[in-house]
Design a protein around this motif. Structure first.
Motif, short mmCIF file in Angstrom:
data_model
loop_
_atom_site.label_atom_id
_atom_site.label_comp_id
_atom_site.label_asym_id
_atom_site.label_seq_id
_atom_site.Cartn_x
_atom_site.Cartn_y
_atom_site.Cartn_z
N GLY A 112 94.54 71.40 -17.65
CA GLY A 112 93.93 70.08 -17.51
C GLY A 112 94.07 68.80 -17.73
O GLY A 112 93.71 68.40 -16.63
N TRP A 113 95.21 69.08 -18.55
CA TRP A 113 95.16 67.84 -19.31
C TRP A 113 96.03 67.23 -20.62
O TRP A 113 96.80 68.52 -20.76
N GLU A 114 96.44 66.45 -20.80
CA GLU A 114 98.04 66.49 -21.46
C GLU A 114 97.63 64.31 -22.19
O GLU A 114 96.99 63.46 -21.28
N LEU A 115 98.45 64.29 -23.16
CA LEU A 115 97.77 63.21 -23.79
C LEU A 115 99.23 63.37 -24.81
O LEU A 115 100.11 64.06 -25.48
N THR A 116 100.04 61.95 -24.13
CA THR A 116 101.24 61.07 -24.89
C THR A 116 101.57 60.08 -26.02
O THR A 116 100.30 59.02 -25.15
N LEU A 117 102.12 60.28 -26.82
CA LEU A 117 102.14 58.94 -27.75
C LEU A 117 103.35 58.96 -28.40
O LEU A 117 104.10 59.81 -28.94
N PRO A 118 104.09 58.12 -27.41
CA PRO A 118 105.12 58.12 -28.00
C PRO A 118 106.33 57.09 -28.54
O PRO A 118 105.07 56.51 -30.00
N LEU A 122 103.56 50.87 -31.30
CA LEU A 122 102.67 49.72 -30.78
C LEU A 122 102.35 50.56 -28.97
O LEU A 122 102.07 49.75 -28.27
N ALA A 123 103.20 51.22 -28.59
CA ALA A 123 102.92 51.66 -27.97
C ALA A 123 101.50 52.31 -27.37
O ALA A 123 101.21 53.08 -28.08
N PRO A 124 100.58 52.43 -26.43
CA PRO A 124 99.49 52.89 -26.18
C PRO A 124 99.27 54.76 -25.40
O PRO A 124 101.13 55.09 -25.11
N PRO A 125 98.68 54.85 -25.65
CA PRO A 125 98.46 56.69 -25.62
C PRO A 125 98.72 57.07 -24.10
O PRO A 125 98.33 55.89 -23.36
N ARG A 126 99.03 58.05 -23.26
CA ARG A 126 98.75 57.95 -22.06
C ARG A 126 98.43 59.03 -21.64
O ARG A 126 98.64 60.18 -22.45
N PHE A 127 97.05 58.73 -21.14
CA PHE A 127 96.15 60.26 -20.87
C PHE A 127 96.55 60.53 -19.40
O PHE A 127 96.85 59.80 -18.76
N ARG A 128 97.06 61.92 -18.75
CA ARG A 128 97.16 62.38 -17.76
C ARG A 128 96.46 63.99 -17.76
O ARG A 128 96.05 64.68 -18.10
N VAL A 129 95.45 64.04 -16.23
CA VAL A 129 94.78 64.86 -16.03
C VAL A 129 96.20 65.95 -14.92
O VAL A 129 97.37 65.20 -13.95
N THR A 130 96.97 67.56 -15.44
CA THR A 130 97.32 68.06 -14.91
C THR A 130 96.87 69.02 -13.73
O THR A 130 97.52 69.83 -12.90
N ASP A 131 95.37 69.47 -13.77
CA ASP A 131 95.29 70.20 -13.40
C ASP A 131 93.99 69.63 -12.56
O ASP A 131 93.00 70.10 -13.06
N ARG A 132 93.97 68.59 -11.14
CA ARG A 132 93.15 67.92 -10.68
C ARG A 132 91.68 69.19 -10.22
O ARG A 132 91.02 69.08 -9.23
N VAL A 151 93.92 63.81 -33.23
CA VAL A 151 94.83 64.78 -33.94
C VAL A 151 96.40 64.50 -33.79
O VAL A 151 97.06 64.55 -34.31
N ALA A 152 96.59 64.15 -32.37
CA ALA A 152 97.57 63.25 -31.72
C ALA A 152 98.81 61.88 -33.11
O ALA A 152 99.51 62.20 -33.12
N SER A 153 97.40 61.57 -32.83
CA SER A 153 97.55 60.19 -33.89
C SER A 153 98.38 60.65 -35.86
O SER A 153 99.42 60.08 -36.20
N GLY A 154 98.10 61.66 -36.10
CA GLY A 154 98.17 62.42 -36.83
C GLY A 154 99.92 62.96 -37.35
O GLY A 154 100.85 62.69 -37.70
N TRP A 155 99.67 63.25 -36.21
CA TRP A 155 101.41 63.63 -35.58
C TRP A 155 102.01 62.71 -35.90
O TRP A 155 103.35 62.76 -35.67
N ARG A 156 101.78 61.97 -34.75
CA ARG A 156 103.07 60.94 -34.99
C ARG A 156 102.77 60.02 -36.10
O ARG A 156 104.53 59.74 -36.76
N LYS A 157 101.80 60.17 -36.88
CA LYS A 157 102.35 59.60 -38.70
C LYS A 157 103.82 60.32 -39.12
O LYS A 157 104.93 59.59 -39.51
N LEU A 158 103.16 61.93 -39.00
CA LEU A 158 104.16 63.21 -39.18
C LEU A 158 105.21 62.17 -38.74
O LEU A 158 107.46 62.22 -39.59
#
Length: 235
Positions: A112-118, A122-132, A151-158
């Motif tokens: 039901g959810w998704e987070l994208t870190l470009p 400096l790009a802001p996170p994008r949160f999205r509901v995938t199942d309403r 969690v996602a920021s740790g991956w973006r650091k890599l």
């Protein structure tokens, strides 16, 4: 292996750490020295002059530091092989999630959810509901969003470490005059211009955002050392 070769391996490890962390080489030398039990690199170098020699275990420790900072190694590395499949999924506050990278953007998702870190720092996170249809979606909670972002920021650091390790050194750490090197065209300048928004940025600013425009987040393909597209108006 000679003494000079042993020290060279430690310095090479420090150089690779500096690339991945986007820091000065001297700072990475301190990281290596402290991991080997010395307060700073000068103390290690003095010990070496007095007879101490890096052991195979010391060199392995330095190499492990490099791998910890940049486990993705390079753009050609298969992250599933480098990290193991278990690193790509987990549980957060009772909710299962998975993580992947798409074009160097980090995507984290669950039911039901998704987070994208470009890719751009400096790009802001994008949160999205995938199942309403879900009556209680965890992404609606601030605590869950913040935890997922960690969690996602740790991956973006890599991802950033892998990018920085593949690019020229001056593309992420400008020289003393503030000049940065374009990672694709390899031009060098202390001022950079964006074809997408016509904005200008210093070499320090553009390097800190991995050559994405700090103003509109356009990709490195839109970043140029002169605003040639403005013609006479640019002069």
């Amino acid at each position: 292996m000679s003494n000079s070769d042993q020290l060279k391996e430690l310095k090479t490890a420090a150089r690779n750490i500096a690339h991945a962390k986007r820091i000065k080489h001297v700072g990475a030398l301190e990281v290596v020295a402290q991991a080997l039990g010395y307060p700073h690199w000068n103390a290690l170098a003095n010990a070496n002059r007095n007879g101490w020699r890096p052991s195979p275990e010391d060199i392995a420790t330095a190499e492990a530091l490099v791998l910890a900072e940049n486990p993705l190694i390079s753009i050609d590395t298969d992250p599933w092989r480098a990290l193991g499949a278990d690193r790509f999924e987990g549980e957060l506050q009772g909710h299962n999630y998975r993580v992947s990278t798409q074009g160097d953007d980090v995507r984290m998702w669950g039911r039901g959810w998704e987070l994208t870190l470009p890719e751009a720092p400096l790009a802001p996170p994008r949160f999205r509901v995938t199942d309403r249809r879900l009556k209680a979606n965890p992404i609606d909670g601030t605590d869950f969003r913040n935890a997922a972002l960690d969690v996602a920021s740790g991956w973006r650091k890599l991802v950033h470490a892998r990018i920085a390790s593949d690019w020229p050194r001056r593309s992420t750490v400008p020289d003393g005059a503030g000049r940065a090197e374009h990672p694709l065209g390899h031009g060098v300048s202390d001022i950079w211009f964006c074809l997408h928004c016509d904005g200008s940025s210093t070499g320090v600013e553009i390097a800190a955002n991995l050559f994405h425009c700090p103003h509109c987040l356009a990709s490195p393909l839109d970043i140029h050392a002169s605003p040639w597209w403005l013609g006479a108006a640019a002069k």
